[in-house]
Design a protein around this motif. Structure first.
Motif, PDB file in Angstrom:
ATOM      1  N   ASP A  19      84.242  69.528 -31.996  1.00 54.39           N
ATOM      2  CA  ASP A  19      83.428  70.692 -32.368  1.00 54.39           C
ATOM      3  C   ASP A  19      82.275  70.259 -33.273  1.00 54.39           C
ATOM      4  OD1 ASP A  19      85.017  72.408 -30.906  1.00 54.39           O
ATOM      5  OD2 ASP A  19      86.190  73.087 -32.636  1.00 54.39           O
ATOM      6  N   TRP A  20      82.600  69.402 -34.258  1.00 50.42           N
ATOM      7  CA  TRP A  20      81.557  68.894 -35.156  1.00 50.42           C
ATOM      8  C   TRP A  20      80.520  68.081 -34.389  1.00 50.42           C
ATOM      9  CZ3 TRP A  20      80.495  63.679 -35.902  1.00 50.42           C
ATOM     10  CH2 TRP A  20      79.533  63.404 -36.869  1.00 50.42           C
ATOM     11  N   TYR A  21      80.985  67.183 -33.530  1.00 52.62           N
ATOM     12  CA  TYR A  21      80.076  66.301 -32.782  1.00 52.62           C
ATOM     13  C   TYR A  21      79.145  67.110 -31.873  1.00 52.62           C
ATOM     14  CZ  TYR A  21      78.554  62.914 -29.278  1.00 52.62           C
ATOM     15  OH  TYR A  21      77.788  62.157 -28.420  1.00 52.62           O
ATOM     16  N   ARG A  22      79.695  68.084 -31.179  1.00 52.62           N
ATOM     17  CA  ARG A  22      78.862  68.902 -30.281  1.00 52.62           C
ATOM     18  C   ARG A  22      77.826  69.708 -31.062  1.00 52.62           C
ATOM     19  NH1 ARG A  22      84.389  70.484 -27.285  1.00 52.62           N
ATOM     20  NH2 ARG A  22      84.445  68.782 -25.725  1.00 52.62           N
ATOM     21  N   ALA A  23      78.195  70.200 -32.236  1.00 51.47           N
ATOM     22  CA  ALA A  23      77.240  70.939 -33.063  1.00 51.47           C
ATOM     23  C   ALA A  23      76.121  70.028 -33.544  1.00 51.47           C
ATOM     24  CB  ALA A  23      77.958  71.582 -34.256  1.00 51.47           C
ATOM     25  N   GLN A  24      76.465  68.794 -33.914  1.00 53.40           N
ATOM     26  CA  GLN A  24      75.440  67.819 -34.319  1.00 53.40           C
ATOM     27  C   GLN A  24      74.444  67.589 -33.192  1.00 53.40           C
ATOM     28  OE1 GLN A  24      76.068  67.379 -38.041  1.00 53.40           O
ATOM     29  NE2 GLN A  24      75.081  65.543 -37.270  1.00 53.40           N
ATOM     30  N   GLU A  25      74.963  67.357 -32.000  1.00 52.31           N
ATOM     31  CA  GLU A  25      74.117  67.069 -30.844  1.00 52.31           C
ATOM     32  C   GLU A  25      73.252  68.279 -30.485  1.00 52.31           C
ATOM     33  OE1 GLU A  25      74.697  63.631 -28.685  1.00 52.31           O
ATOM     34  OE2 GLU A  25      74.415  63.729 -30.853  1.00 52.31           O
ATOM     35  N   ALA A  26      73.827  69.476 -30.590  1.00 48.95           N
ATOM     36  CA  ALA A  26      73.079  70.685 -30.240  1.00 48.95           C
ATOM     37  C   ALA A  26      71.903  70.897 -31.188  1.00 48.95           C
ATOM     38  CB  ALA A  26      74.011  71.899 -30.256  1.00 48.95           C
ATOM     39  N   ARG A  27      72.114  70.682 -32.488  1.00 46.22           N
ATOM     40  CA  ARG A  27      71.018  70.831 -33.445  1.00 46.22           C
ATOM     41  C   ARG A  27      69.923  69.801 -33.188  1.00 46.22           C
ATOM     42  NH1 ARG A  27      75.257  72.039 -37.052  1.00 46.22           N
ATOM     43  NH2 ARG A  27      75.462  69.844 -37.645  1.00 46.22           N
ATOM     44  N   LEU A  28      70.329  68.580 -32.951  1.00 43.01           N
ATOM     45  CA  LEU A  28      69.372  67.504 -32.725  1.00 43.01           C
ATOM     46  C   LEU A  28      68.503  67.770 -31.504  1.00 43.01           C
ATOM     47  CD1 LEU A  28      68.453  64.572 -33.465  1.00 43.01           C
ATOM     48  CD2 LEU A  28      70.211  63.785 -31.865  1.00 43.01           C
ATOM     49  N   SER A  30      68.026  70.664 -29.852  1.00 40.70           N
ATOM     50  CA  SER A  30      67.573  72.038 -29.642  1.00 40.70           C
ATOM     51  C   SER A  30      66.084  72.029 -29.280  1.00 40.70           C
ATOM     52  CB  SER A  30      67.814  72.874 -30.896  1.00 40.70           C
ATOM     53  OG  SER A  30      67.013  72.409 -31.964  1.00 40.70           O
ATOM     54  N   PRO A  31      65.558  73.106 -28.710  1.00 43.40           N
ATOM     55  CA  PRO A  31      64.154  73.110 -28.257  1.00 43.40           C
ATOM     56  C   PRO A  31      63.148  72.714 -29.327  1.00 43.40           C
ATOM     57  CG  PRO A  31      65.315  75.002 -27.353  1.00 43.40           C
ATOM     58  CD  PRO A  31      66.265  74.351 -28.314  1.00 43.40           C
ATOM     59  N   HIS A  32      63.478  72.962 -30.592  1.00 40.06           N
ATOM     60  CA  HIS A  32      62.565  72.581 -31.672  1.00 40.06           C
ATOM     61  C   HIS A  32      63.259  71.678 -32.691  1.00 40.06           C
ATOM     62  CE1 HIS A  32      60.783  76.536 -30.241  1.00 40.06           C
ATOM     63  NE2 HIS A  32      59.913  75.606 -29.887  1.00 40.06           N
ATOM     64  N   GLY A  33      64.262  70.928 -32.234  1.00 35.75           N
ATOM     65  CA  GLY A  33      64.942  69.970 -33.097  1.00 35.75           C
ATOM     66  C   GLY A  33      64.122  68.703 -33.276  1.00 35.75           C
ATOM     67  N   PHE A  34      64.720  67.705 -33.924  1.00 33.53           N
ATOM     68  CA  PHE A  34      63.960  66.497 -34.240  1.00 33.53           C
ATOM     69  C   PHE A  34      63.547  65.701 -33.007  1.00 33.53           C
ATOM     70  CE2 PHE A  34      64.954  67.148 -38.669  1.00 33.53           C
ATOM     71  CZ  PHE A  34      63.876  66.536 -39.307  1.00 33.53           C
ATOM     72  N   LEU A  35      64.269  65.816 -31.919  1.00 30.71           N
ATOM     73  CA  LEU A  35      63.870  65.101 -30.708  1.00 30.71           C
ATOM     74  C   LEU A  35      62.628  65.716 -30.073  1.00 30.71           C
ATOM     75  CD1 LEU A  35      67.310  64.401 -29.007  1.00 30.71           C
ATOM     76  CD2 LEU A  35      65.976  62.908 -30.520  1.00 30.71           C
ATOM     77  N   ALA A  36      62.246  66.916 -30.507  1.00 29.04           N
ATOM     78  CA  ALA A  36      61.074  67.603 -29.958  1.00 29.04           C
ATOM     79  C   ALA A  36      59.791  67.268 -30.712  1.00 29.04           C
ATOM     80  CB  ALA A  36      61.304  69.115 -29.961  1.00 29.04           C
ATOM     81  N   ILE A  37      59.884  66.491 -31.789  1.00 25.40           N
ATOM     82  CA  ILE A  37      58.694  66.171 -32.579  1.00 25.40           C
ATOM     83  C   ILE A  37      57.765  65.259 -31.785  1.00 25.40           C
ATOM     84  CG2 ILE A  37      57.863  64.953 -34.637  1.00 25.40           C
ATOM     85  CD1 ILE A  37      60.349  65.929 -36.075  1.00 25.40           C
ATOM     86  N   THR A  38      56.487  65.597 -31.793  1.00 18.94           N
ATOM     87  CA  THR A  38      55.490  64.805 -31.059  1.00 18.94           C
ATOM     88  C   THR A  38      54.494  64.105 -31.969  1.00 18.94           C
ATOM     89  OG1 THR A  38      54.150  66.812 -30.789  1.00 18.94           O
ATOM     90  CG2 THR A  38      55.642  66.224 -28.986  1.00 18.94           C
ATOM     91  N   GLY A  39      54.483  64.426 -33.256  1.00 16.52           N
ATOM     92  CA  GLY A  39      53.550  63.775 -34.162  1.00 16.52           C
ATOM     93  C   GLY A  39      53.930  63.990 -35.611  1.00 16.52           C
ATOM     94  N   LEU A  40      53.590  63.025 -36.445  1.00 18.47           N
ATOM     95  CA  LEU A  40      53.781  63.120 -37.893  1.00 18.47           C
ATOM     96  C   LEU A  40      52.399  62.921 -38.516  1.00 18.47           C
ATOM     97  CD1 LEU A  40      55.393  63.207 -40.525  1.00 18.47           C
ATOM     98  CD2 LEU A  40      55.936  60.784 -40.204  1.00 18.47           C
ATOM     99  N   HIS A  41      51.780  64.010 -38.953  1.00 21.33           N
ATOM    100  CA  HIS A  41      50.396  64.000 -39.402  1.00 21.33           C
ATOM    101  C   HIS A  41      50.333  64.224 -40.920  1.00 21.33           C
ATOM    102  CE1 HIS A  41      49.603  64.151 -35.162  1.00 21.33           C
ATOM    103  NE2 HIS A  41      50.099  65.382 -35.038  1.00 21.33           N
ATOM    104  N   TRP A  42      49.699  63.287 -41.629  1.00 19.04           N
ATOM    105  CA  TRP A  42      49.594  63.335 -43.086  1.00 19.04           C
ATOM    106  C   TRP A  42      48.279  64.011 -43.466  1.00 19.04           C
ATOM    107  CZ3 TRP A  42      53.858  61.585 -45.634  1.00 19.04           C
ATOM    108  CH2 TRP A  42      54.746  60.824 -44.881  1.00 19.04           C
ATOM    109  N   LEU A  43      48.356  65.001 -44.319  1.00 12.54           N
ATOM    110  CA  LEU A  43      47.180  65.790 -44.674  1.00 12.54           C
ATOM    111  C   LEU A  43      46.548  65.309 -45.975  1.00 12.54           C
ATOM    112  CD1 LEU A  43      48.466  69.404 -43.892  1.00 12.54           C
ATOM    113  CD2 LEU A  43      47.331  67.785 -42.349  1.00 12.54           C
ATOM    114  N   ASP A  44      45.214  65.461 -46.057  1.00 14.25           N
ATOM    115  CA  ASP A  44      44.490  65.289 -47.308  1.00 14.25           C
ATOM    116  C   ASP A  44      43.383  66.336 -47.328  1.00 14.25           C
ATOM    117  OD1 ASP A  44      42.482  64.259 -45.638  1.00 14.25           O
ATOM    118  OD2 ASP A  44      43.090  62.189 -45.994  1.00 14.25           O
TER     119      ASP A  44
END
Length: 274
Positions: A19-28, A30-44
């Motif tokens: 149950d714990w493992y499946r919840a971890q995978e589902a969060r990761l 999810s449509p907007h989870g960390f695997l969905a990140i396309t860029g890390l942009h630093w602002l100034d």
């Protein structure tokens, strides 16, 4: 304990872990989870446009500002915004999610820096994800420990997955436990939820069968006498184990365990795991 009871307990232990493992995978994944990140942009303070987000972005003493072109809009806290929109000054480790079509534009502060981190459901890392390898759950890795609070929380600076970035946590105490006859100790940080603790650590499997930089273990609130359980079967990967677009904290030096914790999540396939 009878063999039947042992089998029943082991089955329940395994089902709880699943149950714990499946919840971890589902969060990761999810449509907007960390695997969905396309860029890390630093602002100034220089206005910048990014290929995976609308508008022109900057930050100054008043916080993050986006200037949206005609025809562009974001949904922020349930309200559609157009033109110039200020997100204000964000607290450290704080974030705001702005919706853009089927994407989410995360606006956040990490290590004292304002960032924009778009999350798109069709990101290749997410659509190709097939799950995280893990050790089989084993009750021997659920270890009893004792929580020892510090007199006052200790500000603790740790590194990050991003070079030159630092995170500062107030460490409330440490956990002592015994493993294979060795007395070990881990510095704890505040965890998710009231009274819970978080432990960042590496061990002798790090860089071999598990991710080299870190794993994280969440502990339930200690009992009144300080008793706490460290269930290393639930040692989890942080987002940086999958993507370079994460700013995850690294463990403090004292949390590098001189033993092999052959439990929990292994090196992701995305980093060469099997």
């Amino acid at each position: 304990m009878t063999p039947e009871t042992t089998t029943t307990d082991l089955r329940a232990f395994t089902e709880n872990w699943l149950d714990w493992y499946r919840a971890q995978e589902a969060r990761l994944a999810s449509p907007h989870g960390f695997l969905a990140i396309t860029g890390l942009h630093w602002l100034d303070d220089r206005p910048q446009r990014f290929p995976d987000a609308p508008g022109t972005w900057r930050t100054d003493s008043d916080g993050v500002v986006v200037d949206l072109d005609d025809g562009e809009e974001l949904l922020v806290d349930g309200t559609l915004v157009h033109g110039e929109h200020g997100f204000g000054v964000l607290p450290e480790r704080g974030s705001v999610d702005a919706v853009w079509g089927d994407a989410v534009i995360e606006v956040a502060k990490r290590g004292g820096h304002d960032i924009v981190r778009p999350r798109h459901p069709d990101a290749p890392l997410r659509t190709a994800f097939t799950g995280t390898p893990a050790y089989d759950p084993d009750p021997r890795w659920a270890v009893a420990g004792r929580y020892i609070p510090f007199d006052t929380p200790r500000p603790t600076t740790v590194g990050a997955a991003v070079e030159s970035l630092e995170h500062v946590y107030d460490a409330p105490g440490r956990v002592e436990f015994e493993l294979d006859g060795r007395l070990l100790s881990l510095t704890t940080f505040p965890g998710p939820g009231t009274g819970r603790l978080m432990v960042l650590f590496t061990d002798e499997t790090s860089g071999v069968t598990t991710y080299a930089a870190n794993r994280v273990l969440t502990l339930e609130p200690p009992a009144a006498d300080g008793t706490v359980v460290l269930d290393f079967n639930r040692a989890a990967n942080l987002p940086c184990a999958y993507t370079d677009l994460a700013t995850c904290p690294l463990p403090p030096a004292e949390n590098r365990l001189p033993v092999a914790i052959e439990a929990g999540q292994k090196l992701p396939r995305e980093r060469g795991g099997s």
